[in-house]
Structures are given as structure tokens and as C-alpha cells.
Write a protein that holds these residues in place. Sequence first.
Motif, short mmCIF file in Angstrom:
data_model
loop_
_atom_site.label_atom_id
_atom_site.label_comp_id
_atom_site.label_asym_id
_atom_site.label_seq_id
_atom_site.Cartn_x
_atom_site.Cartn_y
_atom_site.Cartn_z
N ALA A 193 0.82 -1.21 0.00
CA ALA A 193 0.00 0.00 0.00
C ALA A 193 0.86 1.26 0.00
O ALA A 193 0.52 2.25 -0.66
CB ALA A 193 -0.93 0.01 1.21
N ILE A 194 1.96 1.25 0.71
CA ILE A 194 2.87 2.40 0.71
C ILE A 194 3.42 2.62 -0.70
O ILE A 194 3.47 3.74 -1.21
CB ILE A 194 4.03 2.20 1.71
CG1 ILE A 194 3.50 2.28 3.15
CG2 ILE A 194 5.12 3.25 1.51
CD1 ILE A 194 4.53 1.92 4.21
N GLY A 195 3.81 1.52 -1.36
CA GLY A 195 4.28 1.62 -2.74
C GLY A 195 3.21 2.19 -3.66
O GLY A 195 3.48 3.00 -4.55
N GLU A 200 0.26 7.22 -6.40
CA GLU A 200 -0.96 8.03 -6.42
C GLU A 200 -1.83 7.74 -7.65
O GLU A 200 -2.32 8.65 -8.31
CB GLU A 200 -0.62 9.52 -6.36
CG GLU A 200 0.07 9.91 -5.07
CD GLU A 200 0.27 11.41 -4.94
OE1 GLU A 200 -0.33 12.17 -5.70
OE2 GLU A 200 1.04 11.81 -4.04
N ILE A 201 -2.02 6.45 -7.94
CA ILE A 201 -2.90 6.08 -9.05
C ILE A 201 -4.18 5.44 -8.53
O ILE A 201 -5.28 5.80 -8.94
CB ILE A 201 -2.17 5.10 -10.01
CG1 ILE A 201 -0.99 5.81 -10.67
CG2 ILE A 201 -3.12 4.57 -11.07
CD1 ILE A 201 -0.14 4.89 -11.52
N ALA A 202 -4.03 4.51 -7.59
CA ALA A 202 -5.19 3.79 -7.06
C ALA A 202 -5.98 4.71 -6.13
O ALA A 202 -5.44 5.67 -5.58
CB ALA A 202 -4.73 2.55 -6.30
N SER B 69 2.09 8.63 -13.84
CA SER B 69 1.53 8.74 -15.18
C SER B 69 0.44 7.71 -15.37
O SER B 69 0.37 6.72 -14.63
CB SER B 69 2.62 8.53 -16.26
OG SER B 69 2.98 7.17 -16.34
N ASP B 70 -0.39 7.96 -16.32
CA ASP B 70 -1.44 7.02 -16.65
C ASP B 70 -1.74 7.14 -18.13
O ASP B 70 -1.42 8.16 -18.76
CB ASP B 70 -2.70 7.30 -15.83
CG ASP B 70 -3.42 6.02 -15.46
OD1 ASP B 70 -4.29 6.06 -14.57
OD2 ASP B 70 -3.13 4.97 -16.07
N TRP B 71 -2.31 6.10 -18.67
CA TRP B 71 -2.55 6.04 -20.10
C TRP B 71 -4.03 6.15 -20.41
O TRP B 71 -4.87 5.69 -19.65
CB TRP B 71 -2.03 4.72 -20.68
CG TRP B 71 -0.55 4.59 -20.66
CD1 TRP B 71 0.22 4.22 -19.61
CD2 TRP B 71 0.36 4.82 -21.75
NE1 TRP B 71 1.54 4.20 -19.96
CE2 TRP B 71 1.65 4.56 -21.28
CE3 TRP B 71 0.18 5.21 -23.08
CZ2 TRP B 71 2.79 4.69 -22.09
CZ3 TRP B 71 1.30 5.34 -23.89
CH2 TRP B 71 2.59 5.08 -23.39
#
Lengths: 283, 114
Positions: A193-195, A200-202, B69-71
Motif C-alpha cells: 500500500a505504501i508503494g 498516487e494512481i489507485a 503517469s497514466d494512459w
Amino acid sequence: MAAILIDEYLTTLRAEVGRRLEVDEIIAEVEDHLYSTAERCAADGVEPIRAQQIALERFGEPRLVARAFSTIRSSKGAMPTTSTRDAGKFALGSAIFWLVTLGAWWAAGLSEPVGEVWGQSHKAAYIIGAISLIGATVLMFAAMMGLTLRHGSLGRLGSVGLGLAAVGVVGSLMAWVFTLWASLLLLATLLVAIGMRRREIAPRLATIAFGGGLLVGALAWTALRLRTGVVDLGGLWGTDWFENMLGLTIGVVILVIGLVGLGRWLRSEEPVVIDRSDRVVSA
Amino acid sequence: MGIVSLGMRGQILKGHLDLLLLATLADGAKHGYAAIDALRQRSGDAFDLPEGTVYPVLHRLEAGGYLSSDWSVVQGRTRRTYRLTGSGRAALHEQRRAWDEFATAVAGVLAEPA
């Protein structure tokens, strides 16, 4: 727009970039850039072939660009793929198995007077819970692999977390030594979770619940055990099984909330497919 | 301006490209083309590197955790969009502070003696 010059450039660049993990992503990103530049020039009234030439001149020689890429380590970027939705299924499946485990073990503990936990009437419930635990940990590990792929990489902490999760799956074969597998999975989910938070995507709350659930459960368990004055780091059962199960339940419920949140997010992702030729295939 | 000055400007730019790219992304997520275009426009065309050499910097900043980044698919093309992470914002703040100190010191040295 027929983009012969851009296509030729991309073919040359692919050859120059060589064997990098992310070569397809590099080419796709460069293609988007070159087309964007050429389209902007064309919109300003520049003739299409000249627009492509301008785009390529401004971008730089393929060998120069490839040399610039050679100065950084090869790594996969974050991208939803066809396996992302499968990872979502694994997360949701794991959540279900965790709840079955909890339900079975509560049934096992409550169906017999304290101290008689190995009686026939609830042995089946315990075994169901133990098998369900294996399912929960295996599917959670698979979901964590999928989350890692979705993020491209979770860094060193995430890699260590994945390793601990694998060991935790093995540890779950000994369901009665719950401090062993629970500790391993606590560390595993926390590190992964830290990773994930670093990228900062999920979804933030789901990630926090996933990573912090078992930690909160462990703290609750510790507080409950300190209240009773008994600190036994061994098995789940015995006279203190209620405190053990309560701590485990608190942790697992929060973990399940995280798994459901992450599972739904992964299931909602549109996979992006990059064709290995220099023509892009849409998702 | 002579060749030496142009070379120096290029080296100075390369040395601060991380800071400049983080700053262009501070006001929102952008794909590589938009970030490079913003860099050129906001610098008044002063910063004009070969655009292809900027992408490895973006990838390195992402690998370092300063960007994510994201696609997505836009007009049939796959597009990679970058944005600052919390670490990136902190790094930008720190580098801005360091640059301000550096610029003040340089200005002091270059100032005409009274």
C-alpha cells in the motif's frame, strides 16, 4: 493524415532504442507527440509533409533520442492492461473468502463452550475457515501481483511486500498459528500500500484500508490482550480465542473494505493495448 | 549571441530541467507534448531543447516517485499523461527555494559595485 515520415521515424527509433522493457510504450508516446506536433502545424496552415518534417526536426534525431533513453533504467510504466480486470476479480474473490473465514471461525468458536474448541460439532467449521483462509491469501497475493503490474512497479518496498505476501500464503497453511501468517500479511499489505500511495494512481481510501486494515486489527488485538493480561503469541484458540477473533475481525473487515474498493477500481479500468507495430490499436 | 553562450545556456537548461518540468506540471496533469509546449511558451521560447530528450527526464522523474503517469486513448492514439505526486510537489517547493537562494546569490555577485 498519411504519416509516412513519422512512421519511418518510429521504425528507426524502435531499432535505435533496442531491447528495453518499455520500448512499445516509448514508441506509442513518441507517436502521440509527433502526430500532435504535425497536427498543430497543419492547423496553422502548414502543408502536411512539411508539418511532419517540422515535427521530426523539433523532436530530434532517433539516435540522439535513443541515447537519452539509454541514460535511464529500463522499467515498465503504469498502464491498465487486459490482466487488470482479472486482478480486480481476484481482489473481490479474496474479500469473499476472508468473510467466509471469519464467519466459519466465529461459528466454530461460538458453537462450543470455551475450552472445547476441538469438539466434533465445530471442527468442520474450523476446517472450512482454514481452507477459506488459503483461498483468501492466494487470491489476495494474485491481486497484489495485478496491482503491481497496473502500477508498472511499486518500488523496493512493494517488492518486499510481495515477497512477504508469498510467504504469508505459505504460512496460512498453518491456520492455527495466526500470529505468523497475520503478521506476514500485515507487513505485506502495508508495504504494498505504501508503494501504491507513492504512485498516487489507485483510489486513496481503498489503498489506505487495504494497507492499514490488518495493522489496525493488530493494534486492537494488542489492546484487548493487554486488558486481559495475557500475551500469547501462539495459536488462535484457547481461553483467549474471543480476543483473538475480535482483533482479527476488526483487521479483516477493514482489509475487506480495501479489497472491495481496489477490486471495483481495477474492474472499472479500460485496458490500453499497444500494438507492437508502429500503428496504434485503440483500447 | 556566440556559440559558447548558446552551449552554456544548453548546459544550464539541462541542469535545471527537472525543476522546470516539475513546475510545468504544477498547475495540472499534462501529456508530454503539452508539458514541453508549456515549457517553451512560459520561457518565451528561450528553452528549446530537442523535444525527444525531454521524455527520458519525465520517465526518470516518474521512476523517482516525483511524477505519476497514466494512459488513455485519445483520437485513436495512446496518450500518457503525467502529474505531480506529493513527493513531486515537495521536491518542487524545495528546488524553487534553492533556486531563489542561488539566484539571489548570483545577483549579488554580478551586481555592479556601488
